[in-house]
Enzyme design. Structure first.
Site, PDB file in Angstrom:
ATOM      1  N   ASP A 135     -29.014 -36.048  73.269  1.00 53.82           N
ATOM      2  CA  ASP A 135     -30.154 -36.445  72.451  1.00 53.82           C
ATOM      3  C   ASP A 135     -31.409 -36.137  73.252  1.00 53.82           C
ATOM      4  OD1 ASP A 135     -32.131 -37.724  70.933  1.00 53.82           O
ATOM      5  OD2 ASP A 135     -30.765 -39.314  70.292  1.00 53.82           O
ATOM      6  N   ARG A 137     -34.572 -36.368  72.187  1.00 52.89           N
ATOM      7  CA  ARG A 137     -35.771 -36.888  71.541  1.00 52.89           C
ATOM      8  C   ARG A 137     -36.574 -37.811  72.463  1.00 52.89           C
ATOM      9  NH1 ARG A 137     -33.010 -39.036  66.099  1.00 52.89           N
ATOM     10  NH2 ARG A 137     -31.433 -39.581  67.678  1.00 52.89           N
TER      11      ARG A 137
END
Length: 214
Positions: A135, A137
């Site tokens: 991930d 982000r």
């Protein structure tokens, strides 16, 4: 709190929203100057606050072309977006539509990961096989957007504990993390199970029955 430059509002425009199931609602879309990642993120303001001092309901929704636009059943992004708009409109709050396709790896890489998932890897294993993070982000721009809107306290509509943790670290107070619905299909159940097991998403494993696509 991390050092974070201020963003400012760039423009606000009223947009009537209409969904395939007939749900309609008016929204105000806000754009920004000064976001740290330079991406064209948008805030979608929905509903009216319950009163002075009311804590808004907020969702950080990462863009998903395949799910949000084309209705892909390989993820739950489209149904989550539809649900979030109505729940936020009913209570009053903001949906931040963040240009973070594929948990931040981009559309082409996401589709490459899909090809590996078709060979048996889960969503996180596929990213790793491509040399990409599980991930990628970062929610600094989301915190900037919230501050530009005057929001420093909120309830977060999310099953993802990382979103709340990052916002807290960026000086945004998350009073409550409100779970979204569980939108299971035969094509996304392995994806949802992986999110629970790998990144501690708050989905009840008992609801994720074995609906394998064969």
């Amino acid at each position: 709190m991390a050092d974070m430059p201020a963003a400012t509002q760039r423009a606000r425009v009223r947009v009537p929203l209409s969904f395939a199931d007939g749900y309609r609602v008016d929204a105000e879309l806000v754009t920004f100057h000064g976001l740290t990642d330079g991406a064209e993120h948008v805030a979608v303001i929905l509903g009216e606050p319950a009163g002075p001092g009311a804590v808004p309901l907020v969702r950080l929704h990462s863009e998903c072309l395949t799910g949000d636009v084309f209705g892909s059943a390989r993820c739950d992004c489209g149904p989550q977006l539809r649900e979030a708009v109505e729940r936020i409109a009913d209570r009053g709050g903001v949906l931040l539509y963040l240009r973070q396709e594929g948990r931040g790896i981009g559309l082409y890489n996401k589709l490459d990961a899909y090809a590996l998932q078709d060979q048996g890897l889960d969503t996180y294993e596929a990213n790793a096989a491509l040399g990409l993070p599980e991930d990628d982000r970062d929610y600094t721009a989301a915190a900037q957007m919230l501050r530009a809107l005057g929001i420093t306290e909120l309830d977060l509509l999310s099953n993802n504990p990382d979103k709340a943790a990052q916002l807290d670290g960026l000086g945004i107070t998350v009073h409550d993390r409100v779970p979204t619905g569980v939108f299971t299909t035969a094509h996304n159940v392995r994806y949802l199970r992986a999110k629970v097991l790998q990144t501690q998403h708050t989905l009840a494993l008992g609801e994720l029955t074995d609906l394998t696509a064969g």
